[in-house]
Write a protein that holds these residues in place. Structure first.
Motif, PDB file in Angstrom:
ATOM      1  N   GLY A 216       0.540  -1.218   0.146  1.00 58.96           N
ATOM      2  CA  GLY A 216      -0.139  -0.079  -0.475  1.00 58.96           C
ATOM      3  C   GLY A 216       0.542   1.466   0.201  1.00 58.96           C
ATOM      4  O   GLY A 216       0.164   2.224  -0.074  1.00 58.96           O
ATOM      5  N   PHE A 217       2.195   1.388   0.068  1.00 58.11           N
ATOM      6  CA  PHE A 217       2.840   2.508   0.072  1.00 58.11           C
ATOM      7  C   PHE A 217       3.730   2.179  -1.113  1.00 58.11           C
ATOM      8  O   PHE A 217       4.737   1.007  -1.698  1.00 58.11           O
ATOM      9  N   GLN A 218       4.571   3.599  -1.690  1.00 60.39           N
ATOM     10  CA  GLN A 218       5.507   4.038  -2.657  1.00 60.39           C
ATOM     11  C   GLN A 218       5.868   4.777  -2.481  1.00 60.39           C
ATOM     12  O   GLN A 218       6.036   5.806  -1.773  1.00 60.39           O
ATOM     13  N   LEU A 219       8.080   4.901  -2.453  1.00 56.64           N
ATOM     14  CA  LEU A 219       8.697   5.821  -2.992  1.00 56.64           C
ATOM     15  C   LEU A 219       9.363   5.692  -3.705  1.00 56.64           C
ATOM     16  O   LEU A 219      10.023   4.527  -3.743  1.00 56.64           O
ATOM     17  N   LYS A 220       9.531   6.601  -4.603  1.00 55.31           N
ATOM     18  CA  LYS A 220      10.455   7.291  -5.621  1.00 55.31           C
ATOM     19  C   LYS A 220      11.777   7.509  -5.283  1.00 55.31           C
ATOM     20  O   LYS A 220      11.274   9.022  -4.905  1.00 55.31           O
ATOM     21  N   VAL A 221      12.594   7.238  -5.333  1.00 59.18           N
ATOM     22  CA  VAL A 221      14.297   8.788  -5.482  1.00 59.18           C
ATOM     23  C   VAL A 221      14.762   8.253  -6.890  1.00 59.18           C
ATOM     24  O   VAL A 221      14.799   7.664  -7.269  1.00 59.18           O
ATOM     25  N   ASP A 222      16.129   9.252  -6.132  1.00 59.56           N
ATOM     26  CA  ASP A 222      16.999   9.527  -7.230  1.00 59.56           C
ATOM     27  C   ASP A 222      18.022   9.188  -7.110  1.00 59.56           C
ATOM     28  O   ASP A 222      19.049   8.880  -8.542  1.00 59.56           O
ATOM     29  N   ASN A 223      18.479   8.562  -5.856  1.00 60.55           N
ATOM     30  CA  ASN A 223      19.947   8.299  -5.180  1.00 60.55           C
ATOM     31  C   ASN A 223      19.622   6.886  -3.878  1.00 60.55           C
ATOM     32  O   ASN A 223      18.573   7.104  -3.750  1.00 60.55           O
ATOM     33  N   ALA A 224      20.965   6.262  -4.388  1.00 58.66           N
ATOM     34  CA  ALA A 224      21.063   5.677  -3.233  1.00 58.66           C
ATOM     35  C   ALA A 224      20.892   6.091  -1.852  1.00 58.66           C
ATOM     36  O   ALA A 224      20.976   5.267  -0.748  1.00 58.66           O
ATOM     37  N   ASP A 225      21.684   7.386  -2.189  1.00 57.27           N
ATOM     38  CA  ASP A 225      22.309   7.572  -0.703  1.00 57.27           C
ATOM     39  C   ASP A 225      20.970   8.433  -0.329  1.00 57.27           C
ATOM     40  O   ASP A 225      20.998   9.465   1.201  1.00 57.27           O
ATOM     41  N   ASP A 226      20.119   8.613  -0.325  1.00 61.30           N
ATOM     42  CA  ASP A 226      18.748   9.203  -0.078  1.00 61.30           C
ATOM     43  C   ASP A 226      18.346   8.993   1.150  1.00 61.30           C
ATOM     44  O   ASP A 226      17.907   7.704   1.749  1.00 61.30           O
ATOM     45  N   SER A 227      18.611   9.551   2.615  1.00 64.37           N
ATOM     46  CA  SER A 227      17.930   8.808   3.772  1.00 64.37           C
ATOM     47  C   SER A 227      16.734   8.393   3.564  1.00 64.37           C
ATOM     48  O   SER A 227      16.180   7.751   5.147  1.00 64.37           O
ATOM     49  N   ARG A 228      15.404   9.151   3.380  1.00 67.59           N
ATOM     50  CA  ARG A 228      14.238   8.591   2.896  1.00 67.59           C
ATOM     51  C   ARG A 228      14.707   7.316   2.562  1.00 67.59           C
ATOM     52  O   ARG A 228      13.434   6.543   3.412  1.00 67.59           O
ATOM     53  N   ILE A 229      15.048   6.443   2.378  1.00 68.79           N
ATOM     54  CA  ILE A 229      15.370   4.794   1.587  1.00 68.79           C
ATOM     55  C   ILE A 229      15.701   4.055   3.128  1.00 68.79           C
ATOM     56  O   ILE A 229      14.701   3.513   3.280  1.00 68.79           O
ATOM     57  N   ASP A 230      16.124   4.886   3.964  1.00 67.43           N
ATOM     58  CA  ASP A 230      16.564   3.834   5.404  1.00 67.43           C
ATOM     59  C   ASP A 230      15.112   4.209   6.374  1.00 67.43           C
ATOM     60  O   ASP A 230      14.297   3.490   6.952  1.00 67.43           O
ATOM     61  N   GLU A 231      14.298   5.900   6.112  1.00 63.10           N
ATOM     62  CA  GLU A 231      12.969   5.663   7.021  1.00 63.10           C
ATOM     63  C   GLU A 231      12.316   4.648   6.286  1.00 63.10           C
ATOM     64  O   GLU A 231      11.336   4.946   7.200  1.00 63.10           O
ATOM     65  N   PHE A 232      11.823   4.525   4.908  1.00 63.51           N
ATOM     66  CA  PHE A 232      10.823   3.883   4.645  1.00 63.51           C
ATOM     67  C   PHE A 232      11.318   2.412   4.645  1.00 63.51           C
ATOM     68  O   PHE A 232      10.237   1.910   5.487  1.00 63.51           O
TER      69      PHE A 232
END
Length: 272
Positions: A216-232
């Protein structure tokens, strides 16, 4: 007094007169006191016409600048301490929030639980290929067999139908463009390997270099260093499951390929 010289008459000394007489009552020069006023010591202040002594000159005070170095250091330490305390308080506050609120607070995340409640109902097993409107898919009908999601890293695309079933179990599925630089892929691998209920695979046709999915959730980012990846991952791994944390991610399909494998109605297995 006379001075006699041999063979001659006595000669008297000649007295030269200046023609001036000393003034009456005025002492001769030899009689003048040498120190000026009687009783005055050496270095006494000179008197003016009024008879008053000259006022002593006040010493000039030299102003020394402030010691800015220690002050700046003290201020910097204070700011750092306040920042640490503030961040700790904020982290404690965030940790006390329900996970759904923390998920919605992630910038850029899309919550399909709010957009399409029918999509996230779950439990809809279906054989064969399934068409998904959202790619990569985040929920919906899926194959009865899930993709193994015990920190698995797949070097080729996997079937959406198996991956969606893994999301239903509480897995986070990280996908990336096949042309993503190797160092970026390595960073994504480090976030997945050895972590239960996560998996990683390339995905053709992404509109962003990296896309993360939970049920039910999705997040798209440009870079593997994006801190939102860990938060997700931290917020939605396990929490997003609609079947509970006891459902296993092991004993699933480990093969790659986009064609689903119809292996029968494999029952969801709780963790032993």
């Amino acid at each position: 007094m006379s001075i006699s010289t041999p063979g001659g008459p006595e000669r008297r000394p000649t007295v030269v007169s200046t023609g001036k007489k000393p003034a009456a009552g005025r002492p001769a020069a030899a009689d003048k006191p040498s120190g000026g006023k009687a009783g005055a010591g050496k270095g006494s202040p000179r008197q003016t016409a009024g008879g008053k002594g000259r006022k002593p000159i006040a010493p000039v005070k030299v102003s020394q600048g402030r010691a800015w170095g220690p002050i700046a250091l003290f201020v910097a330490v204070g700011v750092l301490a306040a920042g640490i305390i503030g961040y700790g308080a904020f982290a404690a506050y965030r940790g006390s929030q329900p996970w759904q609120e923390r998920a919605d607070a992630i910038k850029g995340v899309v919550d399909y639980r709010k957009k399409d409640k029918a999509l996230v109902e779950g439990g809809k097993h279906q054989q064969g290929a399934i068409k998904y409107d959202i790619l990569p898919p985040v929920a919906g009908p899926h194959n009865a067999v899930w993709q193994n999601c015990m920190g698995d890293v797949y070097d080729a695309p996997i079937a959406n139908e198996h991956a969606v079933h893994s999301l239903e179990h509480g897995a986070v599925w990280i996908t990336y463009r096949p042309d993503l630089p190797a160092d970026q892929v390595a960073k994504l691998k480090s976030k997945v390997q050895g972590k239960e209920k996560t998996m990683l695979s390339p995905f053709d046709g992404l509109d962003k270099p990296i896309s993360l999915q939970a049920w039910g959730f999705q997040l798209k980012v440009d870079n593997a260093d994006d801190s939102r990846i860990d938060e997700f991952i931290k917020t939605l791994r396990v929490n997003a499951s609609i079947e509970g944390p006891a459902i296993s991610c092991a004993q699933g399909v480990t093969a790659t390929g986009t064609t689903p494998r119809d292996l029968g109605n494999q029952a969801d297995q709780p963790t032993q």
